[in-house]
Design a protein around this motif. Sequence first.
Motif, short mmCIF file in Angstrom:
data_model
loop_
_atom_site.label_atom_id
_atom_site.label_comp_id
_atom_site.label_asym_id
_atom_site.label_seq_id
_atom_site.Cartn_x
_atom_site.Cartn_y
_atom_site.Cartn_z
N UNK A 18 -1.80 -10.16 -9.57
CA UNK A 18 -2.86 -9.65 -8.70
C UNK A 18 -2.26 -9.16 -7.38
N UNK A 19 -2.65 -7.94 -6.98
CA UNK A 19 -2.18 -7.37 -5.71
C UNK A 19 -3.30 -7.43 -4.68
N UNK A 20 -2.94 -7.80 -3.46
CA UNK A 20 -3.90 -7.86 -2.36
C UNK A 20 -4.18 -6.43 -1.89
N UNK A 21 -5.47 -6.09 -1.75
CA UNK A 21 -5.88 -4.78 -1.27
C UNK A 21 -6.94 -4.97 -0.19
N UNK A 30 -1.75 -1.46 -1.54
CA UNK A 30 -1.70 -2.84 -2.03
C UNK A 30 -0.51 -3.54 -1.40
N UNK A 31 -0.70 -4.83 -1.14
CA UNK A 31 0.35 -5.61 -0.50
C UNK A 31 0.88 -6.71 -1.39
N UNK A 32 0.95 -7.90 -0.84
CA UNK A 32 1.58 -9.02 -1.52
C UNK A 32 0.89 -9.34 -2.84
N UNK A 33 1.65 -9.96 -3.72
CA UNK A 33 1.16 -10.29 -5.05
C UNK A 33 0.96 -11.79 -5.21
N UNK A 34 -0.05 -12.13 -5.98
CA UNK A 34 -0.28 -13.49 -6.46
C UNK A 34 -0.29 -13.37 -7.98
#
Length: 93
Positions: free
Chosen positions: A73-76, A66-70
Amino acid sequence: ELNGVTWLVHAGKAGYSMLKDDGILFSRCGSYRLYKTTDLINVRSSAKIAPDNDVGDIPEGTLVYAGSATGKWLKIIFQGKIAYAHSDYLKKA
């Protein structure tokens, strides 16, 4: 390879490489970390809960990067596409 994506680690940062639907190689390096799902989770096409953005499920105990967060919510990467998973159901592996 994890979840259909080739993951690479270079200089302490994880990145991925995959073939897009149009046959073009796509790669990205960034601040991705390895997480483990703590429950069966719904994967979303955007960082919110909506009836039309559920793109699939990931079983409990699955490893995901997982990367950056919003928000929470984590980007996968899910099935070769960018998606989002709620951080309440992911723990650092």
